[in-house]
Enzyme design. Structure first.
Site, PDB file in Angstrom:
ATOM      1  N   ARG A 141     121.871  90.965 -59.195  1.00  0.00           N
ATOM      2  CA  ARG A 141     121.622  90.729 -57.779  1.00  0.00           C
ATOM      3  C   ARG A 141     120.697  91.783 -57.176  1.00  0.00           C
ATOM      4  O   ARG A 141     119.794  91.462 -56.389  1.00  0.00           O
ATOM      5  CB  ARG A 141     122.957  90.686 -57.009  1.00  0.00           C
ATOM      6  CG  ARG A 141     122.848  90.466 -55.510  1.00  0.00           C
ATOM      7  CD  ARG A 141     121.794  89.452 -55.099  1.00  0.00           C
ATOM      8  NE  ARG A 141     121.891  88.177 -55.798  1.00  0.00           N
ATOM      9  CZ  ARG A 141     120.919  87.291 -55.878  1.00  0.00           C
ATOM     10  NH1 ARG A 141     119.741  87.529 -55.322  1.00  0.00           N
ATOM     11  NH2 ARG A 141     121.090  86.165 -56.515  1.00  0.00           N
ATOM     12  N   LYS A 186     107.163  97.068 -38.360  1.00  0.00           N
ATOM     13  CA  LYS A 186     108.253  96.102 -38.213  1.00  0.00           C
ATOM     14  C   LYS A 186     108.784  95.734 -39.594  1.00  0.00           C
ATOM     15  O   LYS A 186     108.526  94.662 -40.143  1.00  0.00           O
ATOM     16  CB  LYS A 186     107.756  94.864 -37.467  1.00  0.00           C
ATOM     17  CG  LYS A 186     107.325  95.171 -36.038  1.00  0.00           C
ATOM     18  CD  LYS A 186     106.739  93.961 -35.351  1.00  0.00           C
ATOM     19  CE  LYS A 186     106.273  94.312 -33.933  1.00  0.00           C
ATOM     20  NZ  LYS A 186     105.646  93.155 -33.250  1.00  0.00           N
ATOM     21  N   LYS A 215     100.048 103.684 -27.064  1.00  0.00           N
ATOM     22  CA  LYS A 215     100.313 102.382 -26.461  1.00  0.00           C
ATOM     23  C   LYS A 215     100.414 102.504 -24.935  1.00  0.00           C
ATOM     24  O   LYS A 215     100.245 103.581 -24.366  1.00  0.00           O
ATOM     25  CB  LYS A 215     101.586 101.780 -27.054  1.00  0.00           C
ATOM     26  CG  LYS A 215     101.456 101.475 -28.543  1.00  0.00           C
ATOM     27  CD  LYS A 215     102.527 100.514 -29.010  1.00  0.00           C
ATOM     28  CE  LYS A 215     102.248 100.028 -30.421  1.00  0.00           C
ATOM     29  NZ  LYS A 215     103.143  98.934 -30.824  1.00  0.00           N
ATOM     30  N   GLU A 223      95.633 101.660 -27.798  1.00  0.00           N
ATOM     31  CA  GLU A 223      95.787 100.243 -27.465  1.00  0.00           C
ATOM     32  C   GLU A 223      95.250  99.989 -26.061  1.00  0.00           C
ATOM     33  O   GLU A 223      95.553 100.734 -25.125  1.00  0.00           O
ATOM     34  CB  GLU A 223      97.266  99.862 -27.545  1.00  0.00           C
ATOM     35  CG  GLU A 223      97.573  98.438 -27.159  1.00  0.00           C
ATOM     36  CD  GLU A 223      99.069  98.170 -27.177  1.00  0.00           C
ATOM     37  OE1 GLU A 223      99.601  97.879 -28.260  1.00  0.00           O
ATOM     38  OE2 GLU A 223      99.709  98.283 -26.110  1.00  0.00           O
ATOM     39  N   ASP A 242      95.003  94.421 -27.603  1.00  0.00           N
ATOM     40  CA  ASP A 242      96.341  93.827 -27.559  1.00  0.00           C
ATOM     41  C   ASP A 242      96.342  92.492 -26.816  1.00  0.00           C
ATOM     42  O   ASP A 242      96.065  92.431 -25.616  1.00  0.00           O
ATOM     43  CB  ASP A 242      97.309  94.798 -26.888  1.00  0.00           C
ATOM     44  CG  ASP A 242      98.737  94.279 -26.890  1.00  0.00           C
ATOM     45  OD1 ASP A 242      99.166  93.732 -27.918  1.00  0.00           O
ATOM     46  OD2 ASP A 242      99.413  94.414 -25.850  1.00  0.00           O
TER      47      ASP A 242
END
Length: 288
Positions: A106, A141, A173, A203, A224
Site C-alpha cells: 500500500r 498548493k 502579493k 503580483e 493575477d
C-alpha cells in the site's frame, strides 16, 4: 533544500527515505498483523499493473518502500520514470519475501498513484501549450509533508518548479503590498533579502500596478486573474522587460489561449491540489 534543480542524488535519496519511513510507520506501525499469517520463509513475485494510461512517476519512493521491508528484494521496472504506460501494462515486477511485499504494497502504491497522477496532469498541460514560450509552473498548493515529492513529479511531467516554500524566494502579493505601503515601497524593501532569494516576484491585478512595478525595477511579475484582452495589453506594455507569469483559475480548456498571449509562465495549483490518483494494482504469485 531549495529546488530539485540543484538536488544532489544524495539529497534526493535522503528525502525519499524520510517520506517512506513516515509512510511505513503510519501504515505498518509495530507490525503487519495480516501479513504475519503468511509463512516467514515464503517468497513471492509481485507485479504492478497500470489500470489506465499515465506518466510513470515515483520509482525512488516505490523502490525505497520495498527495500525497507526486504533489503534483498529484486526490482525490475518495465516502464521507466517519466515514460508513458498503457492500460493493463505491467510497469514493475519485484521478487522477494512474501510478507515484505504484502506489507510494502500500500505504501509503494500510494506514492506511485499520487506522483504518477501529478506527472500525468502536468504533461497534459505541457502538451497543451507546446509551441508557445509559456512554461507550466507549480505552486505551494501541495499535500502537507509531500511538497518535494509532488514538485519532483511536476518536473517528471515536464513542468517547472516555482519556489519550494517561503524560505527560498519572494512572492509579493496583495496583502504584502497593502501592509508595506504600496508597490514601489514593497519592491524597495524586497531588495534587502535579494541576496538570499532565488527570485523576487510581485503580483499585480491592474495595468496601472504593472506599470508601477516595471518603473520600480520589477524583473518578475505575476498577472493575477486578468482577462485575455488585459493580458495581451500587459505583454505589450511589458515589452520584454520582466518575466511575466499568469495565475488564477487556469484550466486545461483555457491554458492555450493564455499561453498564446506571449507570457513566460503559467502557474497552476491544480497540478498538485486537484489530483485524481492513477489506478494501479499489485498481484502476487508464490514462488517455488
Amino acid at each position: 533544500m531549495s529546488s530539485f534543480s540543484d538536488f544532489s542524488p544524495e539529497s534526493l535519496h535522503a528525502q525519499v527515505l524520510l517520506d517512506v519511513a513516515r509512510a511505513l510507520q503510519e501504515d505498518v506501525g509495530g507490525g503487519d498483523l495480516t501479513a504475519a499469517l503468511v509463512p516467514p520463509a515464503r517468497r513471492a513475485r509481485a507485479r504492478v499493473l497500470a489500470r489506465e494510461a499515465a506518466v510513470i512517476c515515483g520509482a525512488p519512493w516505490v523502490d525505497a518502500a520495498l527495500r525497507a521491508m526486504d533489503p534483498g528484494v529484486r526490482i525490475t521496472w518495465h516502464v521507466a520514470e517519466g515514460q508513458r504506460c498503457a492500460p493493463d501494462q505491467v510497469v514493475l515486477q519485484a521478487e522477494g519475501e512474501a510478507r515484505a511485499l504484502l506489507s510494502a504494497e500500500r505504501t509503494a502504491l500510494n506514492f506511485l498513484q499520487l506522483l504518477s497522477a501529478v506527472a500525468t496532469k502536468t504533461a497534459t498541460y505541457v502538451q497543451a501549450v507546446q509551441g508557445t514560450r509559456a512554461r507550466i509552473v507549480d505552486t505551494r498548493k501541495t499535500i502537507p509533508g509531500l511538497r518535494l515529492a509532488q514538485k519532483y513529479a511536476v518536473r517528471t511531467g515536464g513542468g517547472t518548479n516555482h519556489r519550494i516554500g517561503l524560505h527560498d524566494a519572494v512572492l509579493i502579493k496583495e496583502n504584502h503590498i497593502a501592509a508595506a505601503g504600496g508597490v514601489t515601497a514593497v519592491l524597495r524593501a524586497a531588495q534587502q533579502v535579494a541576496a538570499r532569494a532565488q527570485f523576487i516576484e510581485i503580483e499585480v491585478e491592474t495595468l496601472a500596478q504593472l506599470q508601477e512595478a516595471l518603473d520600480a525595477g520589477a524583473r518578475m511579475v505575476l498577472l493575477d486573474n486578468m482577462p485575455l484582452p488585459m493580458l495581451h495589453e500587459a505583454v505589450r506594455l511589458n515589452a520584454g522587460r520582466a518575466i511575466l507569469e499568469i495565475s488564477g483559475g487556469v484550466t486545461l480548456e483555457s491554458v492555450r489561449a493564455l499561453a498564446d498571449t506571449g507570457v513566460d509562465r503559467i502557474s497552476i495549483g491544480a497540478l498538485t491540489k486537484d489530483v485524481k490518483a492513477t489506478d494501479f494494482s499489485m498481484r502476487l504469485q508464490e514462488l517455488p
